[in-house]
Design a protein around this motif. Structure first.
Motif, PDB file in Angstrom:
ATOM      1  N   SER A  84      -6.131  12.178  -6.385  1.00  0.00           N
ATOM      2  CA  SER A  84      -6.875  11.291  -7.281  1.00  0.00           C
ATOM      3  C   SER A  84      -7.456  12.030  -8.478  1.00  0.00           C
ATOM      4  CB  SER A  84      -8.002  10.586  -6.517  1.00  0.00           C
ATOM      5  OG  SER A  84      -7.461   9.728  -5.543  1.00  0.00           O
ATOM      6  N   HIS A 125       0.825  -1.211   0.000  1.00  0.00           N
ATOM      7  CA  HIS A 125       0.000   0.000   0.000  1.00  0.00           C
ATOM      8  C   HIS A 125       0.859   1.260   0.000  1.00  0.00           C
ATOM      9  CE1 HIS A 125      -3.377  -2.572   0.573  1.00  0.00           C
ATOM     10  NE2 HIS A 125      -3.050  -2.928   1.804  1.00  0.00           N
ATOM     11  N   ALA A 127      -5.061  12.086  -0.503  1.00  0.00           N
ATOM     12  CA  ALA A 127      -5.279  11.060  -1.525  1.00  0.00           C
ATOM     13  C   ALA A 127      -6.450  11.423  -2.429  1.00  0.00           C
ATOM     14  CB  ALA A 127      -5.531   9.711  -0.851  1.00  0.00           C
ATOM     15  N   VAL A 128      -7.534  11.949  -1.828  1.00  0.00           N
ATOM     16  CA  VAL A 128      -8.699  12.365  -2.615  1.00  0.00           C
ATOM     17  C   VAL A 128      -8.311  13.494  -3.576  1.00  0.00           C
ATOM     18  CG1 VAL A 128     -10.982  13.463  -2.501  1.00  0.00           C
ATOM     19  CG2 VAL A 128     -10.381  11.631  -0.890  1.00  0.00           C
ATOM     20  N   GLU A 168      -5.629   3.649  -4.089  1.00  0.00           N
ATOM     21  CA  GLU A 168      -6.777   2.834  -3.688  1.00  0.00           C
ATOM     22  C   GLU A 168      -7.386   3.307  -2.376  1.00  0.00           C
ATOM     23  OE1 GLU A 168      -6.722  -1.529  -4.194  1.00  0.00           O
ATOM     24  OE2 GLU A 168      -4.604  -1.225  -4.658  1.00  0.00           O
ATOM     25  N   THR A 169      -8.715   3.176  -2.303  1.00  0.00           N
ATOM     26  CA  THR A 169      -9.424   3.375  -1.037  1.00  0.00           C
ATOM     27  C   THR A 169      -9.989   2.018  -0.625  1.00  0.00           C
ATOM     28  OG1 THR A 169     -11.509   3.878  -2.132  1.00  0.00           O
ATOM     29  CG2 THR A 169     -10.026   5.731  -1.678  1.00  0.00           C
ATOM     30  N   SER A 194      -5.823  10.797   3.948  1.00  0.00           N
ATOM     31  CA  SER A 194      -6.904  10.398   3.045  1.00  0.00           C
ATOM     32  C   SER A 194      -7.400  11.594   2.226  1.00  0.00           C
ATOM     33  CB  SER A 194      -8.061   9.777   3.843  1.00  0.00           C
ATOM     34  OG  SER A 194      -7.654   8.567   4.457  1.00  0.00           O
ATOM     35  N   GLU A 209     -15.701   4.805   2.600  1.00  0.00           N
ATOM     36  CA  GLU A 209     -15.049   4.243   1.428  1.00  0.00           C
ATOM     37  C   GLU A 209     -13.955   5.145   0.857  1.00  0.00           C
ATOM     38  OE1 GLU A 209     -17.787   5.349  -2.351  1.00  0.00           O
ATOM     39  OE2 GLU A 209     -18.717   3.982  -0.907  1.00  0.00           O
ATOM     40  N   TYR A 210     -13.851   6.397   1.360  1.00  0.00           N
ATOM     41  CA  TYR A 210     -12.802   7.314   0.889  1.00  0.00           C
ATOM     42  C   TYR A 210     -11.492   7.165   1.659  1.00  0.00           C
ATOM     43  CZ  TYR A 210     -16.381   9.707  -1.855  1.00  0.00           C
ATOM     44  OH  TYR A 210     -17.369  10.005  -2.759  1.00  0.00           O
ATOM     45  N   LEU A 211     -11.509   6.350   2.736  1.00  0.00           N
ATOM     46  CA  LEU A 211     -10.269   6.145   3.487  1.00  0.00           C
ATOM     47  C   LEU A 211      -9.238   5.497   2.574  1.00  0.00           C
ATOM     48  CD1 LEU A 211     -11.659   4.862   6.905  1.00  0.00           C
ATOM     49  CD2 LEU A 211     -10.504   7.035   6.471  1.00  0.00           C
ATOM     50  N   ALA A 212      -8.070   6.128   2.479  1.00  0.00           N
ATOM     51  CA  ALA A 212      -7.058   5.672   1.534  1.00  0.00           C
ATOM     52  C   ALA A 212      -6.167   4.583   2.135  1.00  0.00           C
ATOM     53  CB  ALA A 212      -6.195   6.853   1.090  1.00  0.00           C
ATOM     54  N   LYS A 213      -5.938   3.531   1.373  1.00  0.00           N
ATOM     55  CA  LYS A 213      -5.072   2.449   1.837  1.00  0.00           C
ATOM     56  C   LYS A 213      -3.631   2.914   2.065  1.00  0.00           C
ATOM     57  CE  LYS A 213      -7.721  -1.426  -0.038  1.00  0.00           C
ATOM     58  NZ  LYS A 213      -7.725  -2.597  -0.942  1.00  0.00           N
TER      59      LYS A 213
END
Length: 575
Positions: free
Chosen positions: A224, A154, A220-221, A231-232, A217, A350-354
């Motif tokens: 993106s 990740h 990450a958004v 990935e989330t 996160s 579901e937006y939490l980033a890996k």
């Protein structure tokens, strides 16, 4: 039996008035951490992701209420999930009959829980005393390293094959390093740095992991929009655990018995080892029997809510402690938080980033490695360092339970080796008229007719050969006919030791002398008395102190030899 024994949560419940804020922060952090793990572990077990959520909602609450550790977080784990799949897939696979697979998995969880409960009520928690300090430190360091390396996929954005071992992860990442997603790496590193920086800011230091994960996160958004590959955790199911009685089919229970025993033992060793690792830092006193009961109840009760087997989680327990948790309330909050997320915030979760979570878990893994204690072990004992190294390397390259059992076996081997060679010191009197080990003072003299020795160690089956060889050398010298054993350091004597002592006493008696004991503990005389060995040795040969022993033995010495003796060691010699 007190209420606190039956309901252990009564012992920490009064403290939440002052600790609830810390527990709330740790609980919310735990909620965020468990979401992707619950999905991943369920998939490893061959189950639909929702069963990971069911397990993470129910089992931690029961374990928190009835367990012993204030920081252990229970729920789905990698080891448990792997074992579940291995056990159930012998009989049915998810592809061939998913419903049957799920039914057997839940039944297996119930059975493992019952076994854990029985072991707890039977007070078998003492078994964990065989897990030595070095094993715990080695397991902690190995698990911390393993947790960190499993997050590298990740962190770098490299698609490492699912279930890869430690060395395969390293090999794969090195050979595919050119595939690194720079934006994914940026999110992970930024999250890690934010967690470290926020930790140093006084008023928000306890929020470091939570804030870093949210900010990471958010980054990450933002990124993106300009790139792909970040990935989330994806879609989060919004179902609550349904109440359903496990299918108690006798034939299925018989079929799963051996698997349930293995799963219970592995789960208990894992949970208690994790508890001990954290207790080394938190200085909490643990009750292993209660932890067994808590883990058992957790598995039994949660199986009625469509949950599969649970145990202590290294990563979540580590995050929980490092996020500032003070009581098991943090684990309960994490479970309730997950329930609320599933009900009301599934779309946001579901937006939490890996990569952000990977950065946080890297920090958690690093913090599990106790460098200062490892240095202490390296400096203090080569044997303990071997135990630590085997456990650490075993954790990295073997299964977790294999690593633990190897560490335990090697530490037991070294223990038995040490106790099989008890220290035996020869005593005499020095110029200051004190009884002392002859190697400590050159002026120390021995009586020509009475040998005095001190045994430091137990006389049991493993030590009989070593002690017997020492006695044989004494006997072959053909000097002293009387032997006084200073036995204050003898902790216990087993049947083999008692039989050997009685035979040795007969040898010295036939020689015209005898063996005498001084200061032998009452508990050490237990087998001697119950087995009738005291009568064989002679009840008059046991003394409470050296002076009375020497006074009695002196009367048995050969007076002609005493008359010509120039040493005059005892006061009786001068009278």
């Amino acid at each position: 039996m007190s209420l606190k024994t039956i309901f252990p949560f009564l012992s920490w419940l009064p403290f939440i008035k002052t600790t609830w804020k810390d527990d709330l922060i740790a609980g919310v952090t735990g909620t965020i951490i468990v979401i992707p793990q619950a999905v991943a572990f369920a998939m490893i077990a061959g189950l639909p992701p929702v069963y990971g959520f069911y397990t993470a909602m129910v089992s931690p609450i029961i374990a928190a209420l009835f367990g012993s550790s204030h920081h252990l977080i229970s729920g789905p784990t990698t080891t448990g999930s792997i074992v579940v799949f291995a056990v159930i897939s012998k009989f049915v696979t998810p592809e061939s009959d998913l419903q049957a697979f799920i039914s057997l998995t839940i039944l297996l969880s119930f059975m493992a829980g019952v076994i854990k409960l029985v072991m707890g009520f039977a007070k078998m928690g003492k078994l964990v005393n065989f897990v030595s300090y070095s094993v715990v430190i080695g397991f902690s360091a190995g698990a911390g390293t393993l947790i960190a390396f499993k997050q590298l996929k990740h962190v770098f954005g490299i698609n490492v094959p699912q279930g890869s071992s430690f060395y395969k992860i390293i090999s794969y990442i090195i050979s595919h390093i050119e595939e690194t997603n720079i934006h994914v790496l940026g999110v992970a590193v930024a999250t890690l740095l934010l967690a470290i920086i926020i930790k140093k800011i006084k008023y928000i230091s306890k929020l470091n992991m939570l804030l870093a994960m949210i900010l990471g996160s958010a980054l990450a958004v933002f990124l993106s929009r300009y790139t792909q590959g970040i990935e989330t955790i994806g879609n989060v199911p919004s179902d609550l655990p349904p109440f359903k009685i496990p299918d108690f089919n006798f034939e299925n229970m018989r079929m799963l018995t051996s698997g349930a025993i293995i799963l219970a033992l592995i789960g208990l060793v894992e949970a208690v080892s994790i508890s001990r690792v954290i207790a080394l830092q938190s200085h909490q006193k643990l009750n292993s029997n209660q932890e067994f009961i808590g883990q058992g109840l957790s598995n039994v009760i949660s199986s009625f809510f469509s949950s599969y087997v649970s145990s202590g989680s290294f990563s979540r327990s580590g995050v929980n402690y490092q996020a500032g948790a003070k009581t098991p309330l943090a684990g309960i909050i994490a479970s309730i938080g997950l329930l609320l997320v599933v009900l009301f915030f599934a779309n946001y979760a579901e937006y939490l980033a890996k990569p952000a979570m990977g950065g946080i878990i890297l920090l958690v893994g690093y913090n599990l490695i106790d460098f200062s204690r490892i240095k202490e072990i390296i400096k203090s004992s080569k044997r303990e360092f071997v135990v630590l190294s085997v456990t650490l390397l075993g954790t990295l390259f073997l299964e977790l339970e294999t690593a633990l059992f190897l560490g335990i076996l090697i530490s037991l081997f070294f223990y038995l080796e040490r106790t099989s060679k008890p220290n035996i010191a020869v005593f005499g009197k020095n110029k200051d008229d004190k009884f002392i080990n002859i190697i400590r003072d050159e002026s120390t003299k021995e009586c020509p007719q009475l040998k005095m020795i001190r045994i430091d160690g137990s006389i049991y089956f493993g030590a009989v050969e070593g002690i017997s060889n020492f006695f044989s050398d004494l006997y072959d010298e053909d000097k002293e006919k009387h032997l006084l054993i200073i036995a204050n350091g003898v902790n216990f004597i087993d049947l083999a030791g008692a039989e050997w002592l009685s035979e040795e006493a007969l040898k010295w008696k036939n020689r015209g002398g005898g063996i005498y004991f001084v200061g032998l503990k009452i508990i050490s005389q237990d087998v001697l008395r119950k087995g009738g060995f005291v009568d064989k040795i002679g009840p008059h040969n046991f003394f409470k102190d050296k002076n009375s022993a020497i006074s009695t033995i002196y009367k048995k010495l050969e007076k002609e030899q005493c008359a010509n003796c120039e040493i005059m060691l005892f006061k009786e010699c001068k009278e």
